[in-house]
Design an enzyme around this catalytic site. Structure first.
Site, PDB file in Angstrom:
ATOM      1  CG  ASP A   1      -4.385  -2.240   3.402  1.00  0.00           C
ATOM      2  OD1 ASP A   1      -3.663  -1.214   3.637  1.00  0.00           O
ATOM      3  OD2 ASP A   1      -4.551  -3.185   4.214  1.00  0.00           O
TER       4      ASP A   1
ATOM      5  CG  ASN B   1      -0.297   0.056   2.397  1.00  0.00           C
ATOM      6  OD1 ASN B   1       0.849   0.473   2.547  1.00  0.00           O
ATOM      7  ND2 ASN B   1      -1.073  -0.039   3.579  1.00  0.00           N
TER       8      ASN B   1
ATOM      9  CG  PHE C   1      18.293 -11.357  16.369  1.00  0.00           C
ATOM     10  CD1 PHE C   1      17.110 -12.745  15.872  1.00  0.00           C
ATOM     11  CD2 PHE C   1      18.316 -11.472  17.800  1.00  0.00           C
ATOM     12  CE1 PHE C   1      16.711 -13.659  16.652  1.00  0.00           C
ATOM     13  CE2 PHE C   1      17.816 -12.319  18.657  1.00  0.00           C
ATOM     14  CZ  PHE C   1      16.982 -13.466  18.158  1.00  0.00           C
TER      15      PHE C   1
ATOM     16  CE1 TYR D   1       6.713  -5.555  14.685  1.00  0.00           C
ATOM     17  CE2 TYR D   1       8.834  -5.577  16.047  1.00  0.00           C
ATOM     18  CZ  TYR D   1       8.460  -5.813  14.938  1.00  0.00           C
ATOM     19  OH  TYR D   1       8.922  -6.524  13.666  1.00  0.00           O
TER      20      TYR D   1
END
Ligand code: UDP
Length: 323
Positions: free
Chosen positions: A49, A30, A167, A139
């Site tokens: 999207d 998007n 990582f 998150y």
């Protein structure tokens, strides 16, 4: 054909550049944080999207998709604490929409970008995939929720998946045509290099009183091209039906402190940094270093590029950043 969701973003665009050598690729993005210019011209590009069922159904109806690789997530820890809804809406709800449309269209191979943030503050020096997952921010929660959903979908609907827990992704493509470009930039290596280029006045070191040798946080930096090659191996293992539900860490196995990263940037570029000491940033664990033994043993992957190489490639990119 492989659908790469988020293929205009930093990590997705590097994967697409490798993948187009082997497979037909369609990118859905998007462009909320991605860049159209970052998408290799050999891939089909659809602006849309992943939370939009119609966009998704159009793609699955029009192209013979055999696997989906999903990079389209928000990934800033601090922002996720301030605006968790944004993270749960996109990273969780929209991903469920994608999985739903995949199941409806009988597409059952999925590669998911996850994160070291699923481990929270680990109580081990080197993190392997058996280390307890206990995220400390929205998150990390949002990524772990999808990992759990994938496990359940695998058992109930026969979804085949590989989860890759990154990582600290860093570096740029060796061509310097694509690289890292966030607005605002929050990541350590681009911030240092921008300062060395005179685009910032100073570099703030967030916290000098951590329980580490020099008091600054230790992270495991992994070259974005090494991340891309891990995705290609993971995809092959899914398509060859060797893997059906796996989780792998992706890191170098080496930790570098913030101060060491700054010193290495100075060494690689020959430019002196202007550094100031600052307070800790909320939500930063002192040390995050991966064991990538499992993916080495099972898929033969290991990181090929060290910190100097990461910084040298990022430096080439930032010197003539094109987007
Ligand atoms: N960091 C820093 N100054 C900055 C940006 C980052 O000291 O301007 C530190 C940060 O606190 C962390 C490490 O550098 O310990 C890596 O941060 P980054 O945001 O690059 O990645 P993260 O580990 O948060 O995913």
């Amino acid at each position: 054909m492989i659908l790469v969701v988020g293929g205009a973003g930093y990590i997705g665009s590097h994967l697409v550049k490798e993948l187009v050598e082997k497979e037909k690729v369609i990118v859905l993005d998007n462009l909320s944080t991605g860049h159209r210019e970052a998408v290799d011209s050999r891939a089909i590009f659809v602006e849309g999207d992943l939370g939009d069922e119609e966009d998704l159904q159009m793609i699955f109806s029009s192209y013979p998709i055999k696997a989906v690789m999903h990079f389209a997530a928000f990934s800033l820890v601090g922002e996720s604490v301030i605006d968790p809804l944004k993270y749960y809406q996109n990273n969780v709800a929209s991903t469920i929409t994608l999985l739903n449309v995949m199941m409806r269209n009988n597409v059952k191979n999925f590669i998911f970008s996850s994160t070291a943030a699923t481990y929270g503050i680990p109580n081990v020096d080197v993190i392997d995939e058996k280390t307890v997952t206990a995220p400390i921010n929205p998150y990390g929660h949002s990524k772990l929720m999808i990992e759990q959903i994938l496990g359940d979908f695998s058992k109930a609907y026969g979804l085949h998946y590989v989860v890759l827990r990154y990582f600290n992704a860093a570096g740029a493509h060796e061509s310097a045509k694509i690289g890292e470009s966030h607005d605002p930039e929050t990541h350590l290596i681009p911030i240092i290099l921008q300062q060395l280029l005179g685009q910032r006045d100073q570099i703030s070191v967030f916290g000098t009183d951590y329980d580490t040798a020099d008091g600054t946080c230790i992270r495991d930096y992994i070259h974005v091209t090494d991340l891309a090659s891990a995705h290609i191996l993971a995809l092959e293992s899914l398509l060859n039906e060797e893997k059906s539900a796996e989780v792998y860490n992706l890191g170098n196995g080496l930790g570098y402190s913030v101060k060491e990263v700054i010193e290495t940037c100075e060494k690689v570029t020959g430019v002196e940094a202007n550094v100031v000491m600052a307070d800790r940033r909320a939500g930063d664990p002192a040390r995050l270093v991966a064991s990538s033994e499992k993916i080495f043993t099972e898929l033969g992957w290991k990181a090929e590029r060290n910190l100097e190489q990461i910084i040298a490639d990022a430096w080439k990119w930032h010197q003539k950043q094109q987007y």
